[in-house]
Design a protein around this motif. Structure first.
Motif, short mmCIF file in Angstrom:
data_model
loop_
_atom_site.label_atom_id
_atom_site.label_comp_id
_atom_site.label_asym_id
_atom_site.label_seq_id
_atom_site.Cartn_x
_atom_site.Cartn_y
_atom_site.Cartn_z
N LYS A 159 0.80 -1.23 0.00
CA LYS A 159 0.00 0.00 0.00
C LYS A 159 0.83 1.28 0.00
O LYS A 159 0.41 2.31 -0.55
N PHE A 160 2.01 1.24 0.63
CA PHE A 160 2.80 2.47 0.76
C PHE A 160 3.79 2.69 -0.38
O PHE A 160 4.29 3.80 -0.56
N THR A 161 4.07 1.65 -1.14
CA THR A 161 5.08 1.77 -2.21
C THR A 161 4.80 2.92 -3.17
O THR A 161 5.72 3.70 -3.49
N PRO A 162 3.56 3.10 -3.65
CA PRO A 162 3.30 4.23 -4.57
C PRO A 162 3.58 5.59 -3.94
O PRO A 162 4.01 6.52 -4.63
N PHE A 163 3.36 5.70 -2.63
CA PHE A 163 3.58 6.98 -1.96
C PHE A 163 5.07 7.28 -1.79
O PHE A 163 5.47 8.44 -1.71
N GLY A 164 5.88 6.22 -1.74
CA GLY A 164 7.32 6.41 -1.57
C GLY A 164 7.98 7.10 -2.74
O GLY A 164 9.13 7.54 -2.63
N LYS A 165 7.27 7.20 -3.85
CA LYS A 165 7.82 7.86 -5.03
C LYS A 165 7.68 9.38 -4.96
O LYS A 165 8.22 10.08 -5.81
N GLU A 166 6.94 9.86 -3.96
CA GLU A 166 6.74 11.30 -3.81
C GLU A 166 7.45 11.78 -2.54
O GLU A 166 7.23 11.23 -1.46
N GLN A 167 8.26 12.80 -2.69
CA GLN A 167 9.12 13.25 -1.61
C GLN A 167 8.35 13.67 -0.36
O GLN A 167 8.80 13.45 0.77
N LYS A 168 7.17 14.25 -0.53
CA LYS A 168 6.45 14.77 0.63
C LYS A 168 5.96 13.66 1.56
O LYS A 168 5.62 13.93 2.72
N TYR A 169 5.94 12.42 1.06
CA TYR A 169 5.51 11.30 1.90
C TYR A 169 6.68 10.53 2.51
O TYR A 169 6.48 9.73 3.43
N VAL A 170 7.88 10.77 2.01
CA VAL A 170 9.04 9.97 2.43
C VAL A 170 9.30 10.10 3.92
O VAL A 170 9.47 9.09 4.63
N GLU A 171 9.33 11.32 4.44
CA GLU A 171 9.61 11.52 5.87
C GLU A 171 8.52 10.89 6.73
O GLU A 171 8.81 10.28 7.77
N LYS A 172 7.27 11.01 6.30
CA LYS A 172 6.17 10.39 7.05
C LYS A 172 6.31 8.88 7.06
O LYS A 172 6.11 8.23 8.10
#
Length: 256
Positions: A159-172
């Motif tokens: 579920k989180f893999t697609p979000f890892g491609k966007e910098q704003k979600y990396v720290e979260k």
């Protein structure tokens, strides 16, 4: 001597007296309807009655808006029965659905909240990636707290893999994944991610998003009034705070 502008909020203005002043100063009649002929008195009385009814109707709308926004269905039905205010039937039906979704998110059952949201408001989570991420995060946290580590890792990978491609979600993502390193996540530096306050924030954001999706106000009229009042008070405080008075704070005001 004129009253200090900073004390205006303490002055009570009677609507009937206000009407008398208006009639005397604006109409050009040069007389007070309260002390002149009966017709003028009746006019002032009718004006005051209509003014009062309008005020009451506005109050009813504010209360109704608050109850609808927060899914207080039983209270709303009692309020409608007592006051006679009208409320579309579909609002009551939608309110029950929103209430279930809100409480599932609040209780940490984010997967059920997501399922019901997709049924009730198709496309909402696809359009609002931040909200979708927050809901998925709630489910991940529940898995971690239940010590279902393997399931949590599998869920994160899918579920989180697609979000890892966007910098704003990396720290979260780093903060959430760090929870896996602690035997007692609630004692970790990221303990706030497990708090009821965080769940309530996400549930409230979801409720607002659903309201907006269904073409309803995402903020209740009461919230808008408080926001407007706060801004006005802050502006006045900044203007008159030059005399050394403390600036207005809504939080401090509510505590007083």
């Amino acid at each position: 001597m004129d009253a200090d502008p900073r004390q205006y909020e303490n002055i009570v203005i009677d609507s009937c007296l206000l009407m008398c002043w208006f009639y005397h100063n604006i109409s050009g009649r040069g007389e007070c309807p309260m002390t002149s002929d009966g017709h003028s008195y009746q006019f002032a009385s009718v004006f005051c009655y209509l003014y009062w009814r309008s005020f009451i109707n506005d109050i009813h709308k504010i209360v109704r808006s608050y109850l609808v926004h927060n899914c207080f269905k039983d209270t709303l039905e009692s309020f409608i029965a007592c006051t006679g205010v009208k409320q579309p039937v579909d609002h009551l039906e939608d309110m029950e659905k929103r209430k279930r979704i809100f409480h599932f998110a609040l209780d940490g059952n984010a997967s059920k909240a997501i399922e019901l949201t997709e049924e009730f408001a198709p496309g909402l989570l696809e359009e609002n990636k931040d909200l979708h991420f927050d809901l998925l995060s709630l489910h991940f946290v529940e898995l971690v707290c239940s010590r279902k580590i393997d399931e949590a890792l599998g869920f994160a990978q899918s579920k989180f893999t697609p979000f890892g491609k966007e910098q704003k979600y990396v720290e979260k993502l780093e903060d959430f994944m760090a929870l896996l390193a602690y035997e007692e996540p609630e004692k970790s530096p990221m303990f706030h991610l497990l708090s009821s306050e965080h769940r309530h924030h996400v549930a409230d954001s979801l409720n607002r998003a659903i309201l907006a999706h269904t073409k309803l106000p995402s903020y209740s009229e009461m919230e808008r009034l408080i926001q407007q009042t706060t801004v006005v008070r802050q502006c006045l405080s900044q203007e008159f705070g030059k005399d050394g008075q403390q600036l207005f704070s809504l939080k401090d005001f509510l505590k007083s």
